[in-house]
Design a protein around this motif. Structure first.
Motif, PDB file in Angstrom:
ATOM      1  N   ALA A  83       0.831  -1.212   0.000  1.00 51.27           N
ATOM      2  CA  ALA A  83       0.000   0.000   0.000  1.00 51.27           C
ATOM      3  C   ALA A  83       0.863   1.258   0.000  1.00 51.27           C
ATOM      4  CB  ALA A  83      -0.933  -0.006   1.200  1.00 51.27           C
ATOM      5  N   ILE A  84       1.968   1.239   0.738  1.00 51.30           N
ATOM      6  CA  ILE A  84       2.847   2.414   0.789  1.00 51.30           C
ATOM      7  C   ILE A  84       3.536   2.614  -0.558  1.00 51.30           C
ATOM      8  CG2 ILE A  84       4.974   3.322   1.799  1.00 51.30           C
ATOM      9  CD1 ILE A  84       3.996   2.146   4.471  1.00 51.30           C
ATOM     10  N   TYR A  85       4.038   1.536  -1.152  1.00 50.18           N
ATOM     11  CA  TYR A  85       4.680   1.655  -2.467  1.00 50.18           C
ATOM     12  C   TYR A  85       3.687   2.157  -3.517  1.00 50.18           C
ATOM     13  CZ  TYR A  85       9.006  -0.598  -0.969  1.00 50.18           C
ATOM     14  OH  TYR A  85      10.187  -0.892  -0.344  1.00 50.18           O
ATOM     15  N   GLU A 131      -5.803  10.330  -3.351  1.00 49.80           N
ATOM     16  CA  GLU A 131      -6.552  10.284  -2.091  1.00 49.80           C
ATOM     17  C   GLU A 131      -6.975   8.844  -1.766  1.00 49.80           C
ATOM     18  OE1 GLU A 131      -7.746  11.708   1.398  1.00 49.80           O
ATOM     19  OE2 GLU A 131      -6.867  12.989  -0.139  1.00 49.80           O
ATOM     20  N   ALA A 132      -7.374   8.104  -2.791  1.00 50.24           N
ATOM     21  CA  ALA A 132      -7.798   6.713  -2.592  1.00 50.24           C
ATOM     22  C   ALA A 132      -6.628   5.853  -2.111  1.00 50.24           C
ATOM     23  CB  ALA A 132      -8.369   6.144  -3.885  1.00 50.24           C
ATOM     24  N   ASN A 133      -5.452   6.019  -2.717  1.00 49.50           N
ATOM     25  CA  ASN A 133      -4.288   5.242  -2.295  1.00 49.50           C
ATOM     26  C   ASN A 133      -3.829   5.640  -0.895  1.00 49.50           C
ATOM     27  OD1 ASN A 133      -4.244   3.747  -4.619  1.00 49.50           O
ATOM     28  ND2 ASN A 133      -2.705   5.008  -5.641  1.00 49.50           N
ATOM     29  N   PHE A 134      -4.002   6.912  -0.560  1.00 47.18           N
ATOM     30  CA  PHE A 134      -3.668   7.363   0.787  1.00 47.18           C
ATOM     31  C   PHE A 134      -4.598   6.712   1.810  1.00 47.18           C
ATOM     32  CE2 PHE A 134      -4.003  10.711   4.169  1.00 47.18           C
ATOM     33  CZ  PHE A 134      -2.757  10.478   4.724  1.00 47.18           C
ATOM     34  N   THR A 135      -5.870   6.637   1.493  1.00 48.13           N
ATOM     35  CA  THR A 135      -6.842   5.994   2.387  1.00 48.13           C
ATOM     36  C   THR A 135      -6.518   4.519   2.564  1.00 48.13           C
ATOM     37  OG1 THR A 135      -8.539   7.568   1.710  1.00 48.13           O
ATOM     38  CG2 THR A 135      -9.297   5.533   2.745  1.00 48.13           C
ATOM     39  N   ILE A 136      -6.143   3.855   1.480  1.00 43.65           N
ATOM     40  CA  ILE A 136      -5.769   2.437   1.565  1.00 43.65           C
ATOM     41  C   ILE A 136      -4.526   2.267   2.446  1.00 43.65           C
ATOM     42  CG2 ILE A 136      -4.890   0.476   0.232  1.00 43.65           C
ATOM     43  CD1 ILE A 136      -6.707   1.477  -2.080  1.00 43.65           C
ATOM     44  N   LYS A 162      -3.517   4.266   4.874  1.00 46.59           N
ATOM     45  CA  LYS A 162      -3.907   4.518   6.269  1.00 46.59           C
ATOM     46  C   LYS A 162      -4.616   3.308   6.861  1.00 46.59           C
ATOM     47  CE  LYS A 162      -6.279   8.282   5.859  1.00 46.59           C
ATOM     48  NZ  LYS A 162      -7.071   9.507   6.108  1.00 46.59           N
ATOM     49  N   THR A 163      -5.511   2.719   6.090  1.00 41.28           N
ATOM     50  CA  THR A 163      -6.243   1.539   6.552  1.00 41.28           C
ATOM     51  C   THR A 163      -5.280   0.375   6.789  1.00 41.28           C
ATOM     52  OG1 THR A 163      -8.191   2.277   5.344  1.00 41.28           O
ATOM     53  CG2 THR A 163      -8.131  -0.039   6.002  1.00 41.28           C
ATOM     54  N   ALA A 164      -4.321   0.214   5.882  1.00 45.29           N
ATOM     55  CA  ALA A 164      -3.329  -0.848   6.034  1.00 45.29           C
ATOM     56  C   ALA A 164      -2.478  -0.622   7.282  1.00 45.29           C
ATOM     57  CB  ALA A 164      -2.445  -0.930   4.788  1.00 45.29           C
ATOM     58  N   TRP A 165      -2.133   0.626   7.553  1.00 45.24           N
ATOM     59  CA  TRP A 165      -1.347   0.944   8.746  1.00 45.24           C
ATOM     60  C   TRP A 165      -2.124   0.591  10.021  1.00 45.24           C
ATOM     61  CZ3 TRP A 165       2.995   1.668  11.073  1.00 45.24           C
ATOM     62  CH2 TRP A 165       3.036   2.297  12.303  1.00 45.24           C
ATOM     63  N   LYS A 166      -3.383   0.944  10.044  1.00 43.14           N
ATOM     64  CA  LYS A 166      -4.207   0.641  11.222  1.00 43.14           C
ATOM     65  C   LYS A 166      -4.335  -0.870  11.436  1.00 43.14           C
ATOM     66  CE  LYS A 166      -6.878   4.897  10.971  1.00 43.14           C
ATOM     67  NZ  LYS A 166      -8.181   5.510  10.681  1.00 43.14           N
TER      68      LYS A 166
END
Length: 105
Positions: free
Chosen positions: A61-63, A71-76, A78-82
């Motif tokens: 997700a970060i790569y 914005e969509a990739n940022f949300t993904i 963030k969700t992956a981090w959580k």
């Protein structure tokens, strides 16, 4: 996150207490040290496997986000981090210096 860590540690400690403090004479089954350590190892492995899988997803997700910062990739990401923090947090119980591994030796 802390609630799940507390819940995991509390559940594990309660299970150990039940096994060692069971004075019920009608229960003829005994748990060997090998079975107890094996069960502990299985629980630890499952927790570390989940954390690893979540870490791989987070890395992807970060790569993806750094290659295509939307914005969509940022949300993904963030969700992956959580999700990763949640699963990683449950592994912290297995790193206590005075934990069950030392007690079982």
């Amino acid at each position: 996150m802390w609630k799940s860590i507390f819940k995991s540690v509390t559940t594990f400690k309660a299970g150990v207490l039940i096994i060692f403090c069971n004075n019920d004479d009608t229960n003829n089954s005994t748990v060997t040290k090998k079975q107890l350590v094996g069960n502990y190892a299985n629980i630890a492995f499952a927790n570390y496997k989940k954390a690893y899988d979540d870490a791989v997803f987070l890395e992807t997700a970060i790569y993806t986000f750094t290659a295509t910062p939307t914005e969509a990739n940022f949300t993904i990401a963030k969700t992956a981090w959580k999700a990763f923090r949640e699963s990683y947090g449950t592994t912290e119980a297995f790193r206590f210096a005075d934990g069950p591994i030392i007690v079982l030796r």
